[in-house]
Design an enzyme around this catalytic site. Sequence first.
Site, PDB file in Angstrom:
ATOM      1  N   GLU A  63      -5.403   1.586  -8.959  1.00  3.87           N
ATOM      2  CA  GLU A  63      -4.024   1.163  -8.737  1.00  3.87           C
ATOM      3  C   GLU A  63      -3.408   0.438  -9.943  1.00  3.87           C
ATOM      4  O   GLU A  63      -2.275   0.744 -10.332  1.00  3.87           O
ATOM      5  CB  GLU A  63      -3.944   0.305  -7.460  1.00  3.87           C
ATOM      6  CG  GLU A  63      -4.079   1.174  -6.206  1.00  3.87           C
ATOM      7  CD  GLU A  63      -4.485   0.422  -4.950  1.00  3.87           C
ATOM      8  OE1 GLU A  63      -4.447  -0.821  -4.953  1.00  3.87           O
ATOM      9  OE2 GLU A  63      -4.854   1.082  -3.964  1.00  3.87           O
ATOM     10  N   ASP A  83      -0.932  -7.738  -8.272  1.00  6.82           N
ATOM     11  CA  ASP A  83      -0.564  -6.913  -7.114  1.00  6.82           C
ATOM     12  C   ASP A  83      -0.675  -7.738  -5.837  1.00  6.82           C
ATOM     13  O   ASP A  83      -1.775  -8.009  -5.361  1.00  6.82           O
ATOM     14  CB  ASP A  83      -1.477  -5.677  -7.067  1.00  6.82           C
ATOM     15  CG  ASP A  83      -1.132  -4.737  -5.910  1.00  6.82           C
ATOM     16  OD1 ASP A  83      -0.359  -5.130  -5.016  1.00  6.82           O
ATOM     17  OD2 ASP A  83      -1.656  -3.602  -5.906  1.00  6.82           O
ATOM     18  N   ASP A 143       0.165   6.799  -3.286  1.00 12.21           N
ATOM     19  CA  ASP A 143      -0.317   5.426  -3.139  1.00 12.21           C
ATOM     20  C   ASP A 143      -0.695   5.268  -1.672  1.00 12.21           C
ATOM     21  O   ASP A 143       0.173   5.183  -0.806  1.00 12.21           O
ATOM     22  CB  ASP A 143       0.794   4.440  -3.526  1.00 12.21           C
ATOM     23  CG  ASP A 143       0.454   2.986  -3.169  1.00 12.21           C
ATOM     24  OD1 ASP A 143      -0.695   2.708  -2.771  1.00 12.21           O
ATOM     25  OD2 ASP A 143       1.356   2.128  -3.295  1.00 12.21           O
ATOM     26  N   LYS A 198      -7.505   1.085   5.728  1.00  8.55           N
ATOM     27  CA  LYS A 198      -8.046   1.121   4.370  1.00  8.55           C
ATOM     28  C   LYS A 198      -9.201   0.121   4.219  1.00  8.55           C
ATOM     29  O   LYS A 198     -10.105   0.320   3.423  1.00  8.55           O
ATOM     30  CB  LYS A 198      -6.925   0.790   3.375  1.00  8.55           C
ATOM     31  CG  LYS A 198      -7.282   0.975   1.913  1.00  8.55           C
ATOM     32  CD  LYS A 198      -6.039   0.797   1.053  1.00  8.55           C
ATOM     33  CE  LYS A 198      -6.322   0.884  -0.433  1.00  8.55           C
ATOM     34  NZ  LYS A 198      -5.084   0.758  -1.231  1.00  8.55           N
TER      35      LYS A 198
END
Length: 612
Positions: A177, A199, A21, A78
């Site tokens: 994800e 999330d 992850d 990211k």
Amino acid sequence: MSTFQIDFGGDQPASKIVGIDLGTTNSLVAVMDLTGPRILSGIVPSVVSVTETGEIIAGAEARQRLVTNPDSTVYSVKRLMGRGLGDVLDELKLFPFRLEPGSDMVLRLRLGERIVTPPEVSAHILRKLKQDAEAALGEPVTQAVITVPAYFNDAQRQATKDAGRIAGLEVLRLVNEPTAAALAYGLDKRNEGVIAVYDFGGGTFDISILRLHDGIFEVLATNGDTHLGGDDIDNLLIQIALEDIQSEWGTDISTDTTAVQLLRRAVIRAKEDLSFVPVSVVDLEYNGKRYQREINVALFDSLIQPIIERTLAPCRACLKDADLAVDAIDEVVMVGGSTRIPLVRAEVEKLFRRRPHTELNPDEVVALGAAVQAGILGGEVEDTLLLDVTPLSLGIETMGGLVSKLIHRNSTIPASATESFTTAVDGQKNVLIHVVQGERELVKDCRSLARFDLKDIPPQPAGMAKIEIRFLIDANGILNVTAHDLRGGKEQSVEVKPSYGLTDDQVEAMILESFNKAEADFKERQVREARVEADSILAATEKARQNVAYRELADDARASIDRAINELLVVYHSDDHHLIRAKLEQLDEATRPLAENIMNTAVRGVLKGTQL
Ligand code: ADP
Ligand code: MG
């Protein structure tokens, strides 16, 4: 007596495939065991820093340096993966990314004295995870499954794969994800149903709705807010503490970066505690002073209610996009550290009218699911087919700057589409193929993915050529475009390179050249810059020496100019930019009297002029 040769090959067990992850805030690595997926390392903060000795470190140690060395430390990289300058203007307003000038297609960041691309920064995080996994497993790790947000486009996915390669990991599969989260909960065993994955991480909020049928996951819709997460809660608490401190200490510490970073840590600790205890304390000691403030759950809940509210609207929009009523949702999965907050859980339960899954650690769920997928690829888990959808439409530019879409958004992948096009001009020999991504009708409103020429087609009258364009999105969500000239009988296939710019060769080169080489490159640039400056100063000095003012100088002043020039010329070709700069300064010093004389002469000239 003769002996048999022993063959160590063949039966060697293949090394483990790990699941990773790669998060905005935190990253984790896991592996599939006989009993199930298992986390291999602690949480690795997604922070990279370069030390005074030029060593690059990642993880908790690097995060520590956010306080002490913010200029040589990067986080949240990211957000920059696979993106161009135009894509990240919003991020730049919120994050202290130090972009190098000239970064357009490929962003380059300044990390201390180094210049790095986002995939290189991510590669350092991946290397750290790889090392942790190797230490835990006691064997080398070379293959991985990495998760990406469901909405990541082609370039962002490519950049993630590049990061893996730079880190020495073969990326066997990129998994969305939310899909990974569903896998971690073993929801693939259900065989069918609709799953909402909520999330709520450090800096991003994502909601995804998946449909599971016949063991296949399909992303029905995604929504969210790329600037909403635990960070917002932290900022709110920091704001309150700053005001308190202002009135208690009589000093404003809001511009003191060290103090604010320390305060940030203090509020995060208090916030995280509050998920488990009714009261916690924000505790800061700084410069011999101490600030303490008690916060109870009731106060905390009232403070964060508006932030949680901002996650609920995207949830409703996502249901609408998926064309589903709330009752159609069979399971809700909680992902991300911020879903530990009891009020978040309560609000999500209220919205979906269903108790969400919280049995697994919310910050480990995605990595665990990646490990399940790795297990599937490694043959350790019975096969589950995984299907995702492409988040944005893909097409090519046609006459008049219009977009012709070949693959529409939310198509399940792998996907392919073929369409024929023709030429616009008589005798046209080359056709420019421009691949774009987006929902709008005009090319200028879409994102440019790639351009390439289909060359040397036989010249024909306009409209006669027939060119077949084939789009193929593989299981990783990565696009290949092929062009065939049907009429000419000639076939030409072209592989699309994503426009964010790293070609295979470039990635390969980066792997080969160690990061020490990057330091050498940087040094080389500094030397070149120093030489360029020397060139222009030497030329200017030469010109000044032709001036009458030079002849009017005292002998020793002239001698020291000549000496400084000679000494600069001696070091000019050395590769020590400090030395060149020192001699430049010396010349600058020596020419000062000359410069003054020239000025005076000029003034005299002007005065003379007025007299005439
Ligand atoms: P990301 O997916 O963005 O990389 P994570 O899922 O690891 O990040 O979430 C990190 C966020 O979760 C941080 O803001 C952190 O403070 C928050 N968090 C972690 N544990 C808790 C907790 N016990 N209570 C509240 N928030 C928490
Ligand atoms: Mg996450």
